[in-house]
Design a protein around this motif. Structure first.
Motif, PDB file in Angstrom:
ATOM      1  N   ILE A   1      47.776  -0.494  -1.426  1.00  0.00           N
ATOM      2  CA  ILE A   1      46.971  -0.357  -2.643  1.00  0.00           C
ATOM      3  C   ILE A   1      47.705   0.495  -3.670  1.00  0.00           C
ATOM      4  O   ILE A   1      47.746   0.171  -4.863  1.00  0.00           O
TER       5      ILE A   1
ATOM      6  N   SER B   1      50.454  -1.364  -5.363  1.00  0.00           N
ATOM      7  CA  SER B   1      49.920  -2.304  -6.342  1.00  0.00           C
ATOM      8  C   SER B   1      49.441  -1.583  -7.596  1.00  0.00           C
ATOM      9  O   SER B   1      49.641  -2.057  -8.720  1.00  0.00           O
TER      10      SER B   1
ATOM     11  N   SER C   1      50.892  -1.998 -11.472  1.00  0.00           N
ATOM     12  CA  SER C   1      50.038  -2.421 -12.587  1.00  0.00           C
ATOM     13  C   SER C   1      50.457  -1.791 -13.904  1.00  0.00           C
ATOM     14  O   SER C   1      50.175  -2.333 -14.977  1.00  0.00           O
TER      15      SER C   1
ATOM     16  N   LYS D   1      52.073  -9.319  -6.789  1.00  0.00           N
ATOM     17  CA  LYS D   1      52.346  -8.119  -5.996  1.00  0.00           C
ATOM     18  C   LYS D   1      51.139  -7.782  -5.126  1.00  0.00           C
ATOM     19  O   LYS D   1      51.283  -7.431  -3.945  1.00  0.00           O
ATOM     20  N   GLU D   2      49.953  -7.882  -5.702  1.00  0.00           N
ATOM     21  CA  GLU D   2      48.726  -7.619  -4.950  1.00  0.00           C
ATOM     22  C   GLU D   2      48.580  -8.591  -3.784  1.00  0.00           C
ATOM     23  O   GLU D   2      48.252  -8.191  -2.656  1.00  0.00           O
TER      24      GLU D   2
END
Length: 253
Positions: A218, A221, A225, A236-237
């Motif tokens: 997380i 990601s 962003s 990527k997520e």
């Protein structure tokens, strides 16, 4: 674990790793408003490096010693010493410990217990979350001295609160208390000073209970962003999600 041993002699910081996996780093120069000198920057870099590879560390909390200062920024006495342009550039580059903090593969929480100004506030901005005492103060005040931030302040502040509000704070060197910072979205919560430790401890404990792999993915990601176009960020997520699914499947086999 050598980089995290609490009994290790340090000049400018203290570290403590509890049995939950919460690593608390305390900026420990209260006689100098917990300001950032060369020793502090070096010791922080060493601890961040160790924390990033030590699986016993699940969460990192950054705070200041005493009840008056989180960190007042640059050590002006040290910065005022004669130096060549090359030496000055190298000294300013050493502020990259803040980038290490921002990219730690662990959740990070700033417990802002007092004044967090200049580079001190930039350290807090580099954390994932911030909890602040209501009577603490934060600000990027470099403009008042004819200077500007050098530890990411002009980059992270607008990402948090938008360009117009960031410009107002930066151009005027405004200083905000806890409620004002919370209203702007600079901090996750502003609480009475007497409750700050317990509030941060509860938050850190809740984070420490989550899956380290999921938290790492997380965070990767979230960092992406700020740097990738939306479509690339979504890819990527998805990569992170697929990795976690594969990891869970492998654990079952």
């Amino acid at each position: 674990m050598s980089g995290l041993q609490p009994e290790r002699s340090r000049e400018a910081i203290e570290v403590d790793l509890d049995d939950r996996g919460v690593l608390t780093i305390t900026l420990a120069r209260p006689e100098a408003a917990n300001s950032r000198n060369q020793a502090m920057r070096r010791e922080l870099a060493e601890v961040y490096t160790a924390a990033g590879i030590d699986d016993a560390v699940r969460v990192v909390v950054l705070t200041g010693k005493g009840d008056r200062h989180f960190c007042a920024g640059m050590d002006l006495k040290e910065a005022g010493q004669p130096e060549t342009p090359v030496a000055r550039r190298e000294r300013l580059r050493s502020a990259r410990d803040i980038e290490q903090l921002a990219r730690l593969p662990r959740p990070t929480v700033a417990a802002i217990n007092g004044y967090a100004l200049g580079g001190g506030f930039e350290m807090a901005l580099a954390c994932d979350m911030r909890v602040m005492a209501t009577d603490a103060k934060v600000g990027l005040t470099e403009v008042r001295h004819g200077l500007m931030p050098g530890g990411g302040g002009t980059q992270r502040l607008p990402r948090l609160i938008g360009a117009a509000k960031a410009a107002e704070l930066l151009y005027l060197g405004k200083v905000l208390d806890g409620p004002a910072a919370e209203q702007l979205g600079l901090v996750n919560a502003a609480v009475p000073a007497a409750d700050l430790h317990d509030r941060v401890s509860t938050l850190a404990g809740a984070l420490a209970e989550q899956s380290p792999s999921a938290l790492r993915a997380i965070k990767e990601s979230l960092l992406a962003s700020a740097e990738l176009p939306l479509s690339a960020g979504i890819e990527k997520e998805l990569d992170g999600l697929l990795f976690l699914i594969q990891e869970q499947q492998a654990a079952k086999d």
